[in-house]
Write an enzyme that holds these catalytic residues in place. Structure first.
Site: not given
Length: 868
Positions: A82, A293, A295, A84, A340, A80, A7
């Site tokens: 997740d 991470y 999130r 998203e 996670h 990432d 990203e």
């Protein structure tokens, strides 16, 4: 060549360093496309087909990715870990497929930390894209679009002044508004506490009255001053001896490492950070390889991390602080995101990272994660009961002693304000004395009584939500997901539905009205159970337990007819329904039994809710003969009830009455009637704090022409605008410091102020650079290191890029500065009518390519289409 997509450019640079020469790492700069903000982007009649549109400001980056993909043998999607991140990888793959630039081999890799070991381990274990996560993303995005673009037009047409509604946003707003209603309807209750200051063997302590005349004292038992004084006299007259000494051992276990929501809550409590600021700083710490991470809903840590934490504890403290067995925390995972790890440092040997807010947040993450593996705290709580000779009155003293601090030596979790039910529950109960030491006492001891006091208290309303307590409440209700809370709360602020004062949420008039409208006409869709149930269905999709289109179909078949039904109603019918729905709040019963709707000005008309071009307000039914109005947000006329117009006096020149009134936008003055009336808002900074006739005459005389500018011959005007007092000359503005200055500033001073305003220009104008780094390697524009109001930044004269807190400005290289400027330029939406300066044709071509027609128009729409 193998192409890796991440990203952010910060991640790209770090990962490319780990992977070596055969890998080329490019950043997508977040999402590359979205649903366009227009009707038809989601088509419920054709399986909820979605029409995606590339972001206008991502053209340059998409071309770079596409060009590199055509030369690559393998595409590695490393966004990432997740939902998203999975969605971004899917979008990149689909765009490349449409451009016929997709390499033959496409792999997906995820890593929970940007360390060399984590990245290389992930590269050795590639997988395919997770279709269930992608389906869950599509379902969530379609839901948010359908709610936002179906419900918002209803609001615009039926509720003037309303801006938008959203699936999660509106429910979060309802929580804030309901708390506001609780506070307004709260009736304080008086109660008294009685306590004695005592002493034993030279040690002072406090004991409170817990039994009087044989009856147990609850919080509201003593409700009158007379009873309190009688109880005080009984305690003063009695000789109290120790009846019982009770000592209980207590054990406190450490909290688990942070999840996204607990990090947001604790950062708000201890650091005063907003949820969005916390996530922004955490993102940078993650990209710098400092933390895992950020999130996540998981509380577990990797086995190697637990071992590293235990070693760090043993090095920092003695062996007694390391429990015999590692602590294992677990959560019931509904979806992949919850699998996670918790948020933790990547290296427990680093107890400090960065500076400023980065250092403070890292310190919080480090201490919480380390404390989670430390030994429990051992405490001892002592309770001493003392009776008088009659045995009918009892005093109690409590104290708490830390026998072994355990994890408390490093970290103690913050606490939210107590709820309405608990608020004041322990007032006068001695809980504040729990941490105090008590003298050693035995049964039969008679400590000396030094002083007896009786204190008056009042029960308190529930506290307004802070960001921490609101995030906690949303999580408790199962509404939204922790990774979305920051953007949800930001939308409420951006829409002016709430305001923040002293870190507390206050519901604005517009927010209260929107909530009332939704509760009255769309009750099901802002109910907590329904919204939480929808979240569970989205989790079922991500876990492969539900089909995404079926979930959308079930929602849409009820939601669409409901919005159509409300859209058919007349605005006057909507207002009438809201008037009745809000009657308990707007027109509460009066103490004297009189009609709460009676107009206080004319005494004959009836007050009711009205809808206007700029929102709702309360008005008299005898309009236009009676012009009484008050703001919608003044329930029953509270908080300074508007008693109608006040005549300040007659204008010395026109002889007309100057009247002070209160409108939907605050107090104002008016002279005359109808279209010919002259009006002016009343500034808050009047010198005497009050509006006089003289000041009213001055305000109605605005704008004031100071004179003609000596150089241009054009007039200089002083006036009050939306942002306060100002000067205007030839289309250019200068700021004035106060309302008084509008009438005092002379020609010379006005010319100077206008010149100073013109010379200020952009941030870098008129300032000497800290360092000239050299020519940009790609555009050849000169890059300078500057010191700005918010810290150091680099600029090429067109784009300014703030230095991350983790970057040392003294060690900054030309290439690093160029990358920061490139990242900032790619991330910022194109500005209408502003072209980038470029001395070379090639540079000009690039700039023009990156800035496609219509980009400036698409940027705001992109933001509006998102649901927080």
């Amino acid at each position: 060549m193998q192409l890796v997509i991440v990203e952010s450019p910060a991640k790209a640079k770090t990962i490319e360093k780990y992977l070596g020469g055969d890998f080329h790492v490019l950043a997508s700069y977040g999402h590359i496309r979205d649903l366009p903000a227009k009707d038809g982007s989601v088509d419920p009649d054709h399986g909820f087909a979605m029409q995606w549109e590339n972001y206008g400001d991502k053209g340059k980056q998409l071309k770079a990715i596409s060009d590199a993909a055509k030369q690559a043998s393998r595409l590695i999607l490393a966004t990432d870990p997740d939902r998203e991140g999975e969605a971004i990888s899917w979008h990149v793959q689909e765009v490349l497929r449409a451009k016929k630039a997709l390499p033959a081999v496409v792999d997906r890799v995820t890593f929970n930390a940007i360390t060399k070991a984590a990245v290389l381990d992930a590269m050795a274990k590639p997988r395919a894209l997770d279709e269930d996560l992608i389906d869950a993303y599509r379902a969530r995005r379609a839901l948010d679009y359908l709610v936002g673009f179906t419900l918002s037009p209803v609001l615009w047409r039926k509720l003037p002044g309303a801006k938008s509604a959203g699936r999660v946003q509106s429910v979060a707003l309802r929580l804030v508004v309901e708390r506001e209603r609780e506070i307004e309807s709260f009736t304080p209750q008086e109660y008294w506490s009685v306590a004695a200051d005592m002493e034993q063997d030279g040690t002072a302590f406090t004991a409170r009255l817990v039994r009087w005349k044989g009856e147990k004292i609850e919080r509201l038992t003593i409700g009158r001053e007379g009873d309190a004084m009688a109880a005080k006299a009984d305690v003063e007259a009695g000789r109290f001896t120790v009846e019982k000494v009770e000592t209980k051992p207590l054990t406190r276990n450490p909290p688990p490492p942070f999840t996204t929501s607990t990090l947001q809550q604790e950062a708000a409590r201890k650091l005063g950070f907003s949820a969005s600021h916390t996530m922004r700083i955490a993102q940078q710490l993650y990209e710098d390889g400092a933390i895992t991470y950020m999130r996540t809903d998981g509380v577990q840590m990797d086995g190697s991390a637990i071992s590293a934490a235990r070693r760090a504890i043993a090095e920092r403290y003695d062996g007694g602080y390391v429990p015999d067995k590692p602590r294992i925390y677990q959560t019931k995972a509904k979806n992949a995101q919850e699998a996670h790890e918790a948020i933790r440092p990547t290296e427990f040997s680093r107890d400090k990272v960065g500076s400023g807010d980065h250092a403070r947040l890292y310190d919080l993450v480090f201490k919480r994660a380390l404390a989670s593996q430390m030994a429990s705290a051992r405490l001892e709580r002592t309770t001493i009961d003392m009776n008088d000779a009659t045995g009918t009155h009892t005093l109690r003293a409590t104290g708490q002693v830390v026998i072994f601090p355990g994890f408390l030596a490093l970290y103690e979790e913050g606490r939210d304000d107590v709820s309405a039910a608990d608020h004041g529950k322990h007032a006068g109960s001695g809980d504040d004395d729990d941490g105090k030491l008590l003298p050693r006492m035995s049964e039969g001891d008679a400590p000396a009584k030094k002083k007896v006091s009786a204190e008056q208290h009042f029960t308190q309303p529930p506290p307004r939500y802070s960001e921490a307590s609101l995030v906690k409440r949303l999580e408790e209700l199962g509404i939204g997901r922790p990774s979305t809370y920051a953007s949800t709360l930001q939308v409420l602020k951006d829409r002016d539905y709430v305001r923040i004062e002293k870190n507390r949420f206050f519901a604005e008039e517009s927010g209260r009205l929107v909530t009332a409208f939704l509760e009255r006409f769309f009750e099901r869709y802002v109910s907590y159970d329904f919204t939480a149930g929808l979240e569970d269905e989205l989790d079922d999709i991500s876990g492969g337990r539900a089909q995404w289109q079926a979930v959308l179909e079930a929602f849409w078949k009820d939601f669409k007819p409901k919005t159509a039904e409300v859209m058919e109603q007349k605005p006057s019918d909507i207002t009438a329904a809201l008037d009745k729905f809000l009657e308990p709040m707007l027109f509460p019963p009066k103490a004297d039994g009189s009609n709460p709707r009676a107009c206080p000005l004319c005494g004959e008309g009836q007050l009711s809710l009205r809808g206007g071009r700029f929102g709702a307000f309360i008005a008299c039914s005898n309009y236009p003969e009676c012009k009484y109005t008050r703001k919608f947000g003044q329930p029953g006329g509270k908080d300074g009830e508007d008693t109608g117009p006040e005549v300040l006096g007659k204008h010395p020149e026109t002889g007309q009455d100057i009247v002070r009134k209160s409108g939907r936008f605050g107090p104002y003055i008016e002279m005359g009637e109808g279209k010919e009336a002259k009006r002016g808002s009343i500034p808050k900074d009047l010198p005497d704090g009050e509006l006089t006739l003289d000041w009213a005459v001055k305000l109605l005389s605005l704008p004031r022409e100071i004179g003609l500018h000596p150089e241009t011959g054009k007039p200089i005007v002083a006036n009050i605008g939306r942002f306060g007092p100002y000067l205007l000359h030839d289309g250019k503005y200068g700021r004035l410091s106060s309302t008084s200055e509008i009438f005092e500033v002379g020609m010379n001073s006005a010319v100077v102020k206008l010149a100073e305003a013109a010379n200020r220009g952009p941030r870098s104008a008129g300032r000497e650079p800290l360092k000239v780094l050299g020519a940009h390697p790609r555009t050849e524009l000169e890059i300078k290191l500057m010191e700005g109001r918010y810290g150091a930044y680099v600029t090429d004269g067109t784009t300014n890029a703030t230095l991350p807190k983790t970057v040392d400005k003294d060690a900054l290289t030309l290439e690093e500065a160029a990358q920061l400027i490139d990242a900032r330029a790619a991330a910022a939406p194109a500005k209408k009518g502003k072209k980038k300066a470029a001395p070379k044709k090639a540079a000009t071509k690039k700039a023009d390519t990156a800035k496609k027609p219509g980009a400036a128009k698409k940027a705001p729409a992109k933001k509006a289409a998102k649901e927080a």
